[in-house]
Design an enzyme around this catalytic site. Structure first.
Site, PDB file in Angstrom:
ATOM      1  N   TYR A  94     -10.911  -3.038  -1.686  1.00  0.00           N
ATOM      2  CA  TYR A  94     -10.838  -3.049  -0.349  1.00  0.00           C
ATOM      3  C   TYR A  94     -11.596  -2.044   0.344  1.00  0.00           C
ATOM      4  O   TYR A  94     -12.207  -1.620   0.918  1.00  0.00           O
ATOM      5  CB  TYR A  94      -9.896  -3.084   0.351  1.00  0.00           C
TER       6      TYR A  94
ATOM      7  N   LYS B  17      -2.489  -9.146   8.672  1.00  0.00           N
ATOM      8  CA  LYS B  17      -2.557  -7.886   8.999  1.00  0.00           C
ATOM      9  C   LYS B  17      -3.293  -7.983  10.194  1.00  0.00           C
ATOM     10  O   LYS B  17      -3.865  -9.378  10.259  1.00  0.00           O
ATOM     11  CB  LYS B  17      -4.447  -8.236   7.951  1.00  0.00           C
ATOM     12  N   SER B  18      -2.667  -7.319  10.818  1.00  0.00           N
ATOM     13  CA  SER B  18      -3.463  -6.881  12.058  1.00  0.00           C
ATOM     14  C   SER B  18      -3.622  -5.676  12.550  1.00  0.00           C
ATOM     15  O   SER B  18      -2.976  -4.231  12.604  1.00  0.00           O
ATOM     16  CB  SER B  18      -2.568  -7.774  13.546  1.00  0.00           C
TER      17      SER B  18
ATOM     18  N   ASN C 274       4.788  -9.112  14.174  1.00  0.00           N
ATOM     19  CA  ASN C 274       4.137  -9.776  12.773  1.00  0.00           C
ATOM     20  C   ASN C 274       6.030  -9.353  12.314  1.00  0.00           C
ATOM     21  O   ASN C 274       6.635  -9.896  11.194  1.00  0.00           O
ATOM     22  CB  ASN C 274       2.871  -9.587  12.030  1.00  0.00           C
TER      23      ASN C 274
ATOM     24  N   ARG D  82       0.268  -7.482  17.738  1.00  0.00           N
ATOM     25  CA  ARG D  82       0.097  -7.953  16.807  1.00  0.00           C
ATOM     26  C   ARG D  82       0.899  -7.171  15.464  1.00  0.00           C
ATOM     27  O   ARG D  82       1.305  -8.204  15.474  1.00  0.00           O
ATOM     28  CB  ARG D  82      -1.155  -8.879  16.840  1.00  0.00           C
TER      29      ARG D  82
ATOM     30  N   LEU E  33      -1.909 -16.067   7.587  1.00  0.00           N
ATOM     31  CA  LEU E  33      -2.053 -16.589   9.465  1.00  0.00           C
ATOM     32  C   LEU E  33      -3.263 -17.338   8.912  1.00  0.00           C
ATOM     33  O   LEU E  33      -3.566 -17.218   9.740  1.00  0.00           O
ATOM     34  CB  LEU E  33      -1.763 -15.652   9.899  1.00  0.00           C
TER      35      LEU E  33
END
Ligand SMILES: NC(=O)c1ccc[n+]([C@@H]2O[C@H](COP(=O)([O-])OP(=O)(O)OC[C@H]3O[C@@H](n4cnc5c(N)ncnc54)[C@H](OP(=O)(O)O)[C@@H]3O)[C@@H](O)[C@H]2O)c1
Length: 286
Positions: free
Chosen positions: A48, A227-228, A237, A233, A185
């Site tokens: 990443y 992930k956000s 979550n 959000r 998601l």
């Protein structure tokens, strides 16, 4: 927060925060915000290219390192006995920590056997509290458990209402491998968050579609990594422990299963063709 207990007794928060596709330049403030809103489980990976920024966020945060469950994954290009060990030492330096809570082999390709032997060594030396795999099919988990010196404690696979992984889940549950869901998601792509079935349940319960999708996974004893980059959000979550889906809602979501992944299929030889140029391209960067 609720916790899952791994086969070696290590406790892992059931909702984690993933940083895939969080660009390096945004990653430190995003992770600091995630820690501030209450996340205590962070999921990154060598490929990443944001381990440095995750480490900087942990250092800058008032949250104690010992209260954070920190995972990274070994990139395929770093597989091989000796090489994997050295790559995890580099990850430790980038993440500015002297231990990791969990290290996973990212994919079941190339010399994952040599890589696994290094993870077992890191585990035995206490540099890593738990070791596992990602995108491994049940047959490969069984293979490592039988011939790799140690069974994986975790397997992280795509899991969401469209890709339910029922056979793999039952196998993992039977042999004590904790199932973690990536893309819980559906990675924000069409299908999960705009599903009329999930939207209908969410509206009736006064929750968001994302909360219903995450809750459905948690009720299957699956640890979720969402992930956000948006604070609201992130909060949503995490806020998934004050309601329960009824059996008929669970059944309605179960009926959405397509039986296959929406991104990669580890059983398809074409997946190797997809990864080979990526491994070559990233060679030497990690
Ligand atoms: N092991 C592997 O091979 C692998 C592969 C993929 C991912 N992962 C891990 O799993 C984590 C999660 O997977 P993912 O990032 O692919 O997908 P995901 O968490 O299923 O979905 C993320 C997407 O959903 C949006 N989103 C998040 N919360 C939302 C909400 N409450 N309402 C509406 N939209 C929302 C995000 O947008 P915004 O950011 O704009 O809010 C983003 O576009 C990754 O970050 C990574 O740590 C692992």
């Amino acid at each position: 927060m609720e916790f899952a207990t791994l086969s070696n007794g290590v406790r892992m928060p059931k909702v984690g925060f993933g940083v895939y596709r969080v660009p390096a330049e945004e990653c430190q403030p995003v992770v600091q915000k995630a820690l501030e809103v209450g996340y205590r489980h962070l999921d990154t990976a060598q490929c990443y290219f944001n381990e440095e920024q995750v480490g900087a966020a942990i250092q800058a945060s008032p949250v104690d390192r010992s209260d954070i469950f920190l995972t990274t994954k070994v990139w395929i290009g770093c597989y091989g006995e000796g090489q994997t060990y050295a790559s995890v030492e580099r990850s430790l330096r980038r993440l500015k920590t002297d231990y990791l809570d969990l290290v996973l082999l990212h994919q079941a390709f190339a010399d994952y056997y040599g890589a696994w032997r290094d993870l077992v060594r890191l585990y035995e030396e206490g540099k890593v509290r738990a070791i596992g795999t990602s995108n491994f099919l049940p047959v490969r988990l069984a293979d490592l458990a039988a011939f790799g010196g140690m069974a994986p404690q975790v397997n992280q696979v795509e899991t969401n209402p469209l890709c339910q992984q029922r056979v793999a889940h039952d196998y993992m549950a039977a042999v004590g491998v904790q199932h973690q869901a990536w893309a819980p998601l559906g990675a924000g792509a069409a299908g999960v968050l705009d599903s009329p079935v999930i939207c209908g349940i969410a509206e009736r319960l006064g929750k968001t579609t994302a909360q219903v999708a995450l809750r459905w996974l948690l009720q299957r004893d699956i640890v979720v990594l969402a992930k956000s980059t948006h604070e609201e959000r992130m909060r949503q979550n995490l806020d998934v422990f004050d309601f329960e889906l009824a059996a008929e809602d669970v059944a309605a979501i179960e009926a959405l299963d397509t039986g296959h992944g929406t991104f990669i299929d580890p059983s398809d030889p074409a997946t190797i063709d997809f990864f080979r140029p990526l491994v070559e391209e990233r060679c030497g960067l990690l």
